[in-house]
Write an enzyme that holds these catalytic residues in place. Structure first.
Site, PDB file in Angstrom:
ATOM      1  N   GLY A  81       0.814  -1.206   0.000  1.00 40.43           N
ATOM      2  CA  GLY A  81       0.000   0.000   0.000  1.00 40.43           C
ATOM      3  C   GLY A  81       0.848   1.256   0.000  1.00 40.43           C
ATOM      4  O   GLY A  81       0.681   2.133  -0.826  1.00 40.43           O
ATOM      5  N   PHE A  82       1.744   1.344   1.001  1.00 37.47           N
ATOM      6  CA  PHE A  82       2.688   2.464   1.119  1.00 37.47           C
ATOM      7  C   PHE A  82       1.983   3.812   1.253  1.00 37.47           C
ATOM      8  O   PHE A  82       2.567   4.855   0.980  1.00 37.47           O
ATOM      9  CB  PHE A  82       3.656   2.501  -0.072  1.00 37.47           C
ATOM     10  CG  PHE A  82       4.211   1.167  -0.471  1.00 37.47           C
ATOM     11  CD1 PHE A  82       4.915   0.401   0.442  1.00 37.47           C
ATOM     12  CD2 PHE A  82       4.024   0.668  -1.745  1.00 37.47           C
ATOM     13  CE1 PHE A  82       5.427  -0.838   0.080  1.00 37.47           C
ATOM     14  CE2 PHE A  82       4.529  -0.577  -2.108  1.00 37.47           C
ATOM     15  CZ  PHE A  82       5.230  -1.320  -1.185  1.00 37.47           C
TER      16      PHE A  82
ATOM     17  N   THR B 289       3.210  -5.660   6.463  1.00 36.71           N
ATOM     18  CA  THR B 289       4.166  -5.207   7.468  1.00 36.71           C
ATOM     19  C   THR B 289       4.378  -6.189   8.612  1.00 36.71           C
ATOM     20  O   THR B 289       5.320  -6.042   9.379  1.00 36.71           O
ATOM     21  CB  THR B 289       3.683  -3.876   8.064  1.00 36.71           C
ATOM     22  OG1 THR B 289       2.318  -4.025   8.465  1.00 36.71           O
ATOM     23  CG2 THR B 289       3.756  -2.764   7.040  1.00 36.71           C
TER      24      THR B 289
ATOM     25  N   ILE C 169      11.228  -3.253  20.208  1.00 42.11           N
ATOM     26  CA  ILE C 169      11.006  -3.975  18.956  1.00 42.11           C
ATOM     27  C   ILE C 169      10.233  -5.256  19.271  1.00 42.11           C
ATOM     28  O   ILE C 169      10.726  -6.137  19.976  1.00 42.11           O
ATOM     29  CB  ILE C 169      12.340  -4.308  18.267  1.00 42.11           C
ATOM     30  CG1 ILE C 169      13.173  -3.036  18.060  1.00 42.11           C
ATOM     31  CG2 ILE C 169      12.087  -5.015  16.949  1.00 42.11           C
ATOM     32  CD1 ILE C 169      12.517  -1.985  17.201  1.00 42.11           C
TER      33      ILE C 169
ATOM     34  N   ASN D 133       9.138  -7.637  17.132  1.00 39.84           N
ATOM     35  CA  ASN D 133       9.605  -8.790  16.364  1.00 39.84           C
ATOM     36  C   ASN D 133      10.814  -8.345  15.544  1.00 39.84           C
ATOM     37  O   ASN D 133      10.681  -7.584  14.592  1.00 39.84           O
ATOM     38  CB  ASN D 133       8.480  -9.295  15.448  1.00 39.84           C
ATOM     39  CG  ASN D 133       8.848 -10.543  14.675  1.00 39.84           C
ATOM     40  OD1 ASN D 133      10.012 -10.790  14.370  1.00 39.84           O
ATOM     41  ND2 ASN D 133       7.849 -11.347  14.347  1.00 39.84           N
TER      42      ASN D 133
ATOM     43  N   GLY E 136       7.949   1.517  10.305  1.00 45.78           N
ATOM     44  CA  GLY E 136       7.748   1.455   8.867  1.00 45.78           C
ATOM     45  C   GLY E 136       8.213   2.680   8.113  1.00 45.78           C
ATOM     46  O   GLY E 136       8.666   2.585   6.976  1.00 45.78           O
ATOM     47  N   GLU E 137       8.080   3.868   8.735  1.00 44.84           N
ATOM     48  CA  GLU E 137       8.416   5.103   8.040  1.00 44.84           C
ATOM     49  C   GLU E 137       9.871   5.512   8.276  1.00 44.84           C
ATOM     50  O   GLU E 137      10.571   5.941   7.351  1.00 44.84           O
ATOM     51  CB  GLU E 137       7.498   6.247   8.504  1.00 44.84           C
ATOM     52  CG  GLU E 137       6.079   5.828   8.827  1.00 44.84           C
ATOM     53  CD  GLU E 137       5.129   5.919   7.655  1.00 44.84           C
ATOM     54  OE1 GLU E 137       5.547   6.375   6.580  1.00 44.84           O
ATOM     55  OE2 GLU E 137       3.957   5.533   7.818  1.00 44.84           O
TER      56      GLU E 137
END
Length: 743
Positions: A244-245, A472, A634, A636, A709-710
């Site tokens: 998707g992003f 993700t 974190i 995972n 993610g970003e």
């Protein structure tokens, strides 16, 4: 309530087998009864009016069911022009087929629906439409003097803070100065999965829409308001998403057209866009950035001035936080930040991975590299000299910040100390070798979210939330969180998502899903645990009588006393003794504003890059990238690393290849395909290393996660650009770095 068994472990994706065996179904793959097919017709002109749609010619073809256009749609169903979806910018949203006005090239202007896909495509190819073409303007260079400051209107957008100090006087007094413009053109998301919607007609005006989206709840809200449906009559499902992003944050016109056709024809309809049509909505906007930096004699920043101008559509004011990061990432007392929009005859831009920050950090981090050279300092040393201990934009301390650790650990692992500072001084045979680095900062935020949990007599736990997994790892980390807090093995836990019949969750974007939905899952499992403890205390001879929830822990399928682990009750036995088939609980989570308000909350990273440039040909190879990331806890390490790997590959793409080329004569993107919109392949990606600098932070949310993610994208394009300068002595300020810019 539990001991750590799952959180922080490199767990493989629980949805992996479904994806590699093909059992994972995407939006356009659901088989439903009596399915018709829609084919979208796109405008060949950038601006003008439709004067006639010759629908009768294709309606005469056997098997063609309907041609939807502005000539027959406005009387069917519509929505107020001021209605916005949950993540819309200010202005009036685009309304497909609403009238005869054409506002951008490739605008959807008709939908042909037929019994088969092939027939719909053929009928669309022969449908005649007449136009009155008008002059358009798609060139931001023509609009440099027409910028305007946007008003409020989009969730998450913060206007730049007012100037601090005296930036102009500090500029005049600076010992070293640089003043430059930095440019990157339009970029498109280009996920592998095309946008598509399968609408199942359930009768009596009820539908189920299988839609490609990053937020089923957002799409449901959009459809119910447009078509006057109740939520019970309009279910939206998205179980898997092929990338998707940010392109799926807003409902795209494919879902509107598919639902429109289904409601009017009273049958199931599928609409899937072509690859070319994937360029007809949303993009990272073409942006011009102007930077002025000056330093004091000791190499500290005396002034920082950053102004950005980027495009928006004629109908919406799309905004990004482009310049704000520059007032936050480095210590500087004299700062001026400016941000403006200008309207072009294009579709509204849309959030694209690290929106605003990916744009702004490129200009800032290349300018910082230039400033370091001007001041005679090592680029890493220059950044450390100007390290910000607090957020000067907000005048608040950071809830946590380990960027200095990212700098030091990343530099040591990369071998930054082996860098000869002189450009063109390092070689590998006939290749020029360059080292470059850059950094980044991204918001650590949390949204309201809810979840539901159910434990059955066989000891199996089901947890649900209407969130998304755009690739993700949401399925996996939510399974880990639930297993952690219920003390169960992973194989005993199932997490389901992507259905509006489930508890509400926000769109998946902004790197907030782990914090938002993860906290909701944690709270829900704790609520379930309290119910189970009460049932366990009713069991005959229960060793847990009188124990509070703080006195017990959930481990290995048991509830046991903390002070005496031998005193325990098996969860399966609790349900069997209670006579209940299952025990359920639901809960939600919201950010703790009282706790968070005094702080600025962010993730940070530092990127180190090696490039090798053929001196004669000018070809650039990004041979090594190291990305050191500080993003809280974190969940995972395996899926988090994958997230950063993807970000790095995208950063290589942004720096070296990615560009949507507009032919301004036609107002049309010319390379709207996978053949000419260049993205990296295996041969373009070499050694990549990811380091995580964990942070303890109980302010951002109870899980201590910040999202990843970003932030992993930030700094990559700038570090590559800086490495190219170190290798060649040629400073590139416009992306992508094509061969001609190095000759």
């Amino acid at each position: 309530m539990s001991t750590t068994n799952h959180i922080g472990k490199p767990t493989s994706r629980v949805d992996g087998p479904a994806k590699v065996t093909g059992s994972a179904k995407y939006a356009a793959e659901f088989q439903v009864p009596n399915l018709a097919y829609g084919w979208v017709i796109s405008s060949p002109i950038a601006k003008g009016k439709i004067t006639k749609v010759h629908a009768e010619e294709v309606l005469a073809i056997p098997g063609v069911l309907e041609v939807f256009s502005h000539e027959n749609v406005p009387s069917l169903a519509w929505f107020d022009k001021n209605y916005k979806d949950d993540v819309a910018p200010g202005g009036s949203p685009f309304r497909p087929l609403h009238n005869n006005e054409i506002m951008f090239s490739q605008q959807p202007i008709a939908l042909v629906v037929a019994d088969t896909l092939e027939l719909a495509r053929y009928a669309a190819s022969v449908l005649r439409i007449d136009y009155d073409q008008q002059e358009h303007d798609t060139n931001i260079e023509n609009k440099r003097d027409e910028g305007f400051e946007p008003g409020r209107g989009k969730t998450g957008w913060m206007p730049p803070p007012p100037p601090r100090g005296n930036p102009e006087k500090a500029w005049d007094d600076s010992v070293h100065r640089i003043e430059q413009e930095y440019v990157h053109g339009t970029q498109h998301h280009n996920p592998m999965e095309l946008f598509g919607t399968t609408v199942e007609w359930r009768g009596d005006g009820k539908i189920t829409a299988y839609d490609k989206t990053q937020g089923v709840v957002n799409v449901q809200n959009y459809l119910t308001k447009i078509f006057g449906l109740s939520k019970d009559d309009c279910r939206v499902i998205n179980l898997y998403m092929g990338g998707g992003f940010g392109s799926g944050l807003r409902p795209q016109y494919s879902v509107f057209l598919a639902v429109l056709a289904s409601l009017e024809l009273k049958r199931s309809v599928r609409v899937t866009l072509t690859r070319q049509q994937m360029f007809s909505f949303g993009h990272r906007p073409h942006t011009l950035q102007y930077m002025k930096l000056g330093t004091n004699p000791d190499g500290t920043l005396a002034t920082l001035q950053h102004h950005a101008l980027h495009e928006t559509s004629q109908f919406e004011d799309y905004t990004e936080n482009v310049v704000n990061w520059s007032g936050m990432l480095y210590q500087c007392d004299n700062v001026k930040l400016g941000y403006q929009l200008t309207k072009l005859d294009v579709f509204t831009p849309q959030d694209m991975r690290a929106p605003g920050a990916a744009t702004g950090s490129f200009a800032l981090e290349v300018a910082m590299d230039e400033m370091a050279y001007a001041a005679g300092l090592d680029p890493l040393d220059f950044r450390i000299r100007n390290y910000a201990e607090k957020d000067q934009n907000l005048d608040k301390p950071f809830s946590s910040k380990k960027l200095r650790d990212c700098y030091h650990l990343g530099a040591a692992k990369f071998g930054w100390d082996k860098r000869n500072p002189e450009p063109r001084s390092m070689r590998d045979g006939n290749l020029l070798v360059g080292y470059g680095m850059a950094g980044g900062v991204w918001d650590a935020s949390q949204q309201k979210a809810a979840a539901k949990a159910s434990l059955t007599m066989d000891g199996k736990l089901l947890v649900t939330s209407a969130t998304a997994d755009i690739g993700t790892g949401t399925y996996t980390i939510m399974t880990q969180i639930a297993a952690e807090y219920m003390g169960l093995p992973l194989e005993a836990v199932t997490f389901k998502l992507g259905d509006t019949d489930m508890p509400e969750a926000p769109v998946q974007g902004g790197s907030w899903t782990a914090a938002s939905v993860g906290t909701a899952v944690k709270n829900t499992c704790e609520a379930l645990g309290e119910k189970l403890l009460k049932l366990a205390q009713k069991m005959e001879g229960s060793p847990l009588k009188g124990a509070s929830i703080e006195d017990v822990q959930f481990v290995n399928g048991q509830i046991r006393l903390r002070k005496d682990p031998n005193e325990a009750v098996v969860l399966r036995d609790v349900l069997q003794a209670s006579g209940e088939d299952k025990v359920e609980a639901d809960s939600s989570a919201m950010p703790n504003m009282i706790k968070q308000q005094p702080y600025s909350m962010h993730s940070h990273n530092a990127v180190f890059v090696e490039v090798k440039v053929d001196e004669e040909l000018g070809t650039v190879h990004v041979t090594r990238v190291l990305n050191a990331v500080a993003a809280g806890r974190i969940i995972n390490t395996k899926t988090a690393r994958s997230q950063v790997l993807g970000s790095i590959v995208w950063g290589i793409s942004m720096a070296m290849m990615e560009e949507t080329v507009m032919d301004h004569k036609f107002g049309r993107y010319m390379n709207h395909n996978y053949a000419e919109y260049h993205i990296p392949v295996q041969a373009d990606v070499h050694d990549i290393e990811v380091l995580f600098v964990e942070e303890e932070d109980d302010i951002v949310n109870p899980l201590g996660v910040k999202g990843i993610g970003e932030v992993g994208l930030l700094g990559v394009a700038a570090a590559i650009t800086n490495a190219v300068y170190h290798a060649t002595g040629k400073r590139v300020r416009e992306l992508p770095i094509m061969l001609d810019k190095l000759l």
